[in-house]
Enzyme design. Structure first.
Site, PDB file in Angstrom:
ATOM      1  CE  LYS A 185    -115.003 -84.222  43.796  1.00 45.17           C
ATOM      2  NZ  LYS A 185    -113.535 -84.294  43.547  1.00 45.17           N
ATOM      3  CG  HIS A 200    -118.117 -86.908  43.845  1.00 43.39           C
ATOM      4  ND1 HIS A 200    -118.866 -85.873  43.336  1.00 43.39           N
ATOM      5  CD2 HIS A 200    -117.011 -87.014  43.041  1.00 43.39           C
ATOM      6  CE1 HIS A 200    -118.271 -85.371  42.266  1.00 43.39           C
ATOM      7  NE2 HIS A 200    -117.137 -86.042  42.075  1.00 43.39           N
TER       8      HIS A 200
END
Length: 236
Positions: free
Chosen positions: A121, A123
């Site tokens: 991921k 963000h």
């Protein structure tokens, strides 16, 4: 004595009786159609008289039985005390969560858990791990070690975290079959390579011992014994 040697010694001492949690798990798995008997073609091409479909572990009652069995193993097997349960994505995620909860509610052991993302991921909190920091003594929890590829990928994740130490692996089922190399089972190969115990809720021998106590399963029992004689390995 190493962790693995201690585990093997204890296993030999208690191999003659079938623990209550194993009986309960086998019966629940049969009742829900997770443990099936018949004719099944495995990925290896072998024709098996039984099949365990971990993908069907979705009812509340069976999830509860599974978690209780895993918790019993972690409390009473010779896997050392640990800090974090690591559940590799995807099936290991739910197994780690429910087992951590049951360890606390039933045994008073407050253990953390974490799991990896398949895709990192970029963000929010970012990263490829969710849950507790992957450090301290780690136990991997998963369904079945088939070829050994998935468990080696999980161990590689641990190795990328310098503060993580693998001390054991727990799984749902040990088929106790010769691996593709023919020198031992996948479980035996992993134990030897990484020098940690690999324990399961049930193994082929457990299913056979359970069937030996059932008058209505004599025909299926003979099929299971024939399969074990053809493809099985001798526990070390």
């Amino acid at each position: 004595m190493s962790v693995l040697e201690a585990y093997k010694s204890a296993t030999k001492m208690h191999s003659t009786s079938l623990e209550p949690y194993k009986v309960e798990f086998i019966e629940a798995a049969m009742d829900k159609g997770v443990l099936l008997f018949g004719e099944f073609t495995l990925k290896s091409g072998r024709q098996s008289p039984y099949f365990f479909n971990a993908g069907l572990l979705y009812s509340g009652s069976l999830i509860s039985r599974t978690a209780q069995a895993f918790a019993a193993i972690l409390c009473h097997s010779r896997i050392p005390d640990f800090d974090v349960l690591f559940g590799p994505a995807y099936k290991g995620i739910s197994l780690a969560a429910i087992t951590a909860q049951t360890l606390y509610e039933k045994h008073g052991k407050d253990k953390a858990y974490c799991y990896n993302r398949k895709e990192k991921k970029d963000h929010g909190e970012g990263g490829d791990m969710v849950g507790a920091p992957l450090k301290g003594k780690i136990v991997i929890i998963d369904d079945v070690l088939t070829s050994g590829k998935a468990i080696r990928e999980a161990i590689a994740i641990l190795k990328s975290h310098p503060e993580a130490e693998l001390v054991g692996i727990v799984q749902l089922v040990d088929r106790q079959e010769r691996g593709q190399q023919g020198t031992g089972s996948t479980v035996q190969e992993v134990e030897k390579e990484f020098n940690v115990p690999v324990v399961s809720i049930i193994a082929l021998d457990d299913i056979v011992r359970y069937m030996e106590g059932r008058e209505d399963m004599k025909e299926k029992l003979e099929q299971m014994k024939a399969y074990r004689a053809q493809w099985g390995i001798t526990p070390q």
